[in-house]
Design a protein around this motif. Structure first.
Motif, PDB file in Angstrom:
ATOM      1  N   PRO A  36       0.650  -1.206  -0.208  1.00  0.00           N
ATOM      2  CA  PRO A  36      -0.190   0.140   0.269  1.00  0.00           C
ATOM      3  C   PRO A  36       0.811   1.251   0.012  1.00  0.00           C
ATOM      4  N   GLY A  37       0.561   1.776  -0.527  1.00  0.00           N
ATOM      5  CA  GLY A  37       1.172   3.298  -0.872  1.00  0.00           C
ATOM      6  C   GLY A  37       2.129   3.602  -2.363  1.00  0.00           C
ATOM      7  N   GLN A  38       2.777   2.438  -2.595  1.00  0.00           N
ATOM      8  CA  GLN A  38       3.363   2.247  -3.915  1.00  0.00           C
ATOM      9  C   GLN A  38       2.467   2.576  -4.914  1.00  0.00           C
ATOM     10  N   ARG A  39       3.123   3.599  -6.107  1.00  0.00           N
ATOM     11  CA  ARG A  39       2.939   3.923  -7.600  1.00  0.00           C
ATOM     12  C   ARG A  39       3.157   3.364  -8.247  1.00  0.00           C
ATOM     13  N   VAL A  40       2.166   2.312  -9.106  1.00  0.00           N
ATOM     14  CA  VAL A  40       2.067   1.297 -10.082  1.00  0.00           C
ATOM     15  C   VAL A  40       1.377   1.554 -11.529  1.00  0.00           C
ATOM     16  N   LEU A  41       2.301   1.294 -12.278  1.00  0.00           N
ATOM     17  CA  LEU A  41       2.490   2.411 -13.327  1.00  0.00           C
ATOM     18  C   LEU A  41       1.926   0.492 -14.658  1.00  0.00           C
ATOM     19  N   ASP A  42       1.345   0.482 -15.588  1.00  0.00           N
ATOM     20  CA  ASP A  42       1.284  -0.556 -16.356  1.00  0.00           C
ATOM     21  C   ASP A  42       1.707   0.776 -18.326  1.00  0.00           C
ATOM     22  N   THR A  98       7.727  12.281 -14.358  1.00  0.00           N
ATOM     23  CA  THR A  98       9.214  12.627 -13.979  1.00  0.00           C
ATOM     24  C   THR A  98       9.957  11.457 -13.100  1.00  0.00           C
ATOM     25  N   ASP A  99      11.302  11.921 -13.570  1.00  0.00           N
ATOM     26  CA  ASP A  99      12.064  11.011 -13.276  1.00  0.00           C
ATOM     27  C   ASP A  99      12.188  10.167 -12.231  1.00  0.00           C
ATOM     28  N   ARG A 100      12.671   9.018 -11.791  1.00  0.00           N
ATOM     29  CA  ARG A 100      12.361   8.009 -10.573  1.00  0.00           C
ATOM     30  C   ARG A 100      10.967   8.260  -9.947  1.00  0.00           C
ATOM     31  N   SER A 101       9.549   8.638 -10.084  1.00  0.00           N
ATOM     32  CA  SER A 101       8.414   8.434  -9.683  1.00  0.00           C
ATOM     33  C   SER A 101       7.868   7.514 -10.149  1.00  0.00           C
ATOM     34  N   VAL A 102       8.388   6.396 -10.287  1.00  0.00           N
ATOM     35  CA  VAL A 102       7.710   4.620 -10.220  1.00  0.00           C
ATOM     36  C   VAL A 102       7.985   3.641  -9.218  1.00  0.00           C
ATOM     37  N   ASP A 103       7.165   3.360  -8.329  1.00  0.00           N
ATOM     38  CA  ASP A 103       7.920   2.249  -7.151  1.00  0.00           C
ATOM     39  C   ASP A 103       7.673   0.642  -7.837  1.00  0.00           C
ATOM     40  N   ARG A 104       6.785   0.308  -8.766  1.00  0.00           N
ATOM     41  CA  ARG A 104       6.607  -0.622  -9.491  1.00  0.00           C
ATOM     42  C   ARG A 104       5.390  -0.690 -10.833  1.00  0.00           C
ATOM     43  N   VAL A 105       6.427  -1.218 -11.968  1.00  0.00           N
ATOM     44  CA  VAL A 105       6.107  -1.132 -13.326  1.00  0.00           C
ATOM     45  C   VAL A 105       5.877  -3.159 -13.742  1.00  0.00           C
ATOM     46  N   GLU A 131      12.367   4.297 -20.321  1.00  0.00           N
ATOM     47  CA  GLU A 131      11.126   4.593 -20.149  1.00  0.00           C
ATOM     48  C   GLU A 131      11.389   4.223 -18.537  1.00  0.00           C
ATOM     49  N   LEU A 132      11.607   2.626 -18.816  1.00  0.00           N
ATOM     50  CA  LEU A 132      11.177   1.983 -17.271  1.00  0.00           C
ATOM     51  C   LEU A 132      12.014   2.286 -16.516  1.00  0.00           C
ATOM     52  N   ALA A 133      13.534   2.039 -17.147  1.00  0.00           N
ATOM     53  CA  ALA A 133      14.636   2.454 -16.316  1.00  0.00           C
ATOM     54  C   ALA A 133      14.575   3.801 -16.072  1.00  0.00           C
ATOM     55  N   ARG A 134      13.655   4.938 -16.669  1.00  0.00           N
ATOM     56  CA  ARG A 134      14.123   6.522 -16.782  1.00  0.00           C
ATOM     57  C   ARG A 134      12.489   6.817 -15.283  1.00  0.00           C
ATOM     58  N   VAL A 135      11.938   6.093 -15.128  1.00  0.00           N
ATOM     59  CA  VAL A 135      10.721   5.929 -14.172  1.00  0.00           C
ATOM     60  C   VAL A 135      10.585   5.530 -12.922  1.00  0.00           C
ATOM     61  N   LEU A 136      11.979   4.575 -13.038  1.00  0.00           N
ATOM     62  CA  LEU A 136      11.247   3.774 -12.052  1.00  0.00           C
ATOM     63  C   LEU A 136      12.558   4.327 -11.349  1.00  0.00           C
ATOM     64  N   HIS A 179      11.341 -11.063 -13.435  1.00  0.00           N
ATOM     65  CA  HIS A 179      11.026  -9.786 -12.653  1.00  0.00           C
ATOM     66  C   HIS A 179      12.518  -9.181 -13.051  1.00  0.00           C
ATOM     67  N   LEU A 180      12.285  -8.158 -12.926  1.00  0.00           N
ATOM     68  CA  LEU A 180      13.860  -6.636 -13.233  1.00  0.00           C
ATOM     69  C   LEU A 180      14.082  -6.198 -11.858  1.00  0.00           C
ATOM     70  N   GLU A 181      15.247  -5.749 -12.012  1.00  0.00           N
ATOM     71  CA  GLU A 181      15.787  -4.682 -10.589  1.00  0.00           C
ATOM     72  C   GLU A 181      16.471  -3.605 -11.185  1.00  0.00           C
ATOM     73  N   ARG A 182      16.695  -2.607 -10.797  1.00  0.00           N
ATOM     74  CA  ARG A 182      17.869  -1.338 -11.003  1.00  0.00           C
ATOM     75  C   ARG A 182      19.074  -2.734 -10.390  1.00  0.00           C
ATOM     76  N   ARG A 183      19.797  -2.438 -11.460  1.00  0.00           N
ATOM     77  CA  ARG A 183      21.309  -2.379 -10.744  1.00  0.00           C
ATOM     78  C   ARG A 183      22.250  -1.697 -10.468  1.00  0.00           C
ATOM     79  N   VAL A 184      22.440  -1.969  -9.141  1.00  0.00           N
ATOM     80  CA  VAL A 184      23.631  -1.266  -8.160  1.00  0.00           C
ATOM     81  C   VAL A 184      24.682  -1.062  -8.395  1.00  0.00           C
TER      82      VAL A 184
END
Length: 212
Positions: A36-42, A98-105, A131-136, A179-184
């Motif tokens: 709850p509280g996450q921003r989810v995008l399709d 905007t950049d880095r504005s989505v928690d889940r895609v 776009e996925l990498a930009r908004v996540l 299932h993908l995650e950002r590589r840090v």
């Protein structure tokens, strides 16, 4: 053991070509570990199945879908009804976010198997990954359904790494649930004797070594 098979959802009144099977959408929503509280995008929401299943999986999320096809947007709104699902016109190759504005895609992108890519993706499908990498967000996750692994090179190029891949059997096809995650990048590993020392002290220690 009821009157209606479990895969038939009451909400699924409107459909379009390429619409996702609800049990698969539910599995994708669960794999995303929604909170709850996450921003989810399709970004290619179609008839809204993924976003609706996301709501049933984790009520309290902010659900946002984009699609260029007006028929898809109408179907998504009809299926969502009064659920808190926002559906807008938008190009998945140039998301109005905007950049880095989505928690889940969550997404079943149009790679041409059943539905052709449109808009900016028609000429450059790799823009979808950009776009996925930009908004996540930095700790964001994406759960996507792909026909094969051929496009994953683009995901890796923009810093998204597959952490789980599962082959499905779906109406005669064998797509991949990924299932993908950002590589840090890990911080540099310094020698223990220099770690946490002030820069001047570290530099003096190096000079002393060289003079020996």
């Amino acid at each position: 053991m009821g009157r209606r098979p479990a895969h038939r959802r009451v909400y699924k009144n409107a459909t379009i070509p390429g619409t996702l099977h609800p049990p698969v959408a539910a599995a994708m929503a669960q794999a995303a570990e929604l909170r709850p509280g996450q921003r989810v995008l399709d970004p290619c929401c179609g008839a809204g199945t993924l976003l609706i299943e996301a709501h049933h999986t984790a009520p309290g999320t902010t659900l946002l879908g984009f699609d260029l096809d007006p028929a898809a947007r109408r179907a998504a709104r009809e299926n969502a009804g009064r659920l808190p699902v926002t559906v807008r016109r938008g190009d998945a190759g140039a998301l109005p976010l905007t950049d880095r504005s989505v928690d889940r895609v969550l997404c079943n992108p149009p790679w041409g198997a059943q539905v052709d890519a449109a808009g900016r993706l028609a000429g450059r499908p790799e823009r979808w990954w950009h776009e996925l990498a930009r908004v996540l967000t930095d700790v964001g996750r994406a759960v996507v359904l792909l026909p094969d692994a051929s496009s994953l090179a683009h995901a890796l190029a923009v810093g998204l790494s597959p952490v789980h891949v599962q082959r499905l059997s779906l109406f005669g096809s064998r797509p991949l649930l990924i299932h993908l995650e950002r590589r840090v990048l890990a911080p540099p590993k310094w020698r223990g004797e220099l770690r946490d020392q002030p820069p001047v002290a570290a530099a003096e220690q190096r000079r002393t070594r060289r003079s020996r």
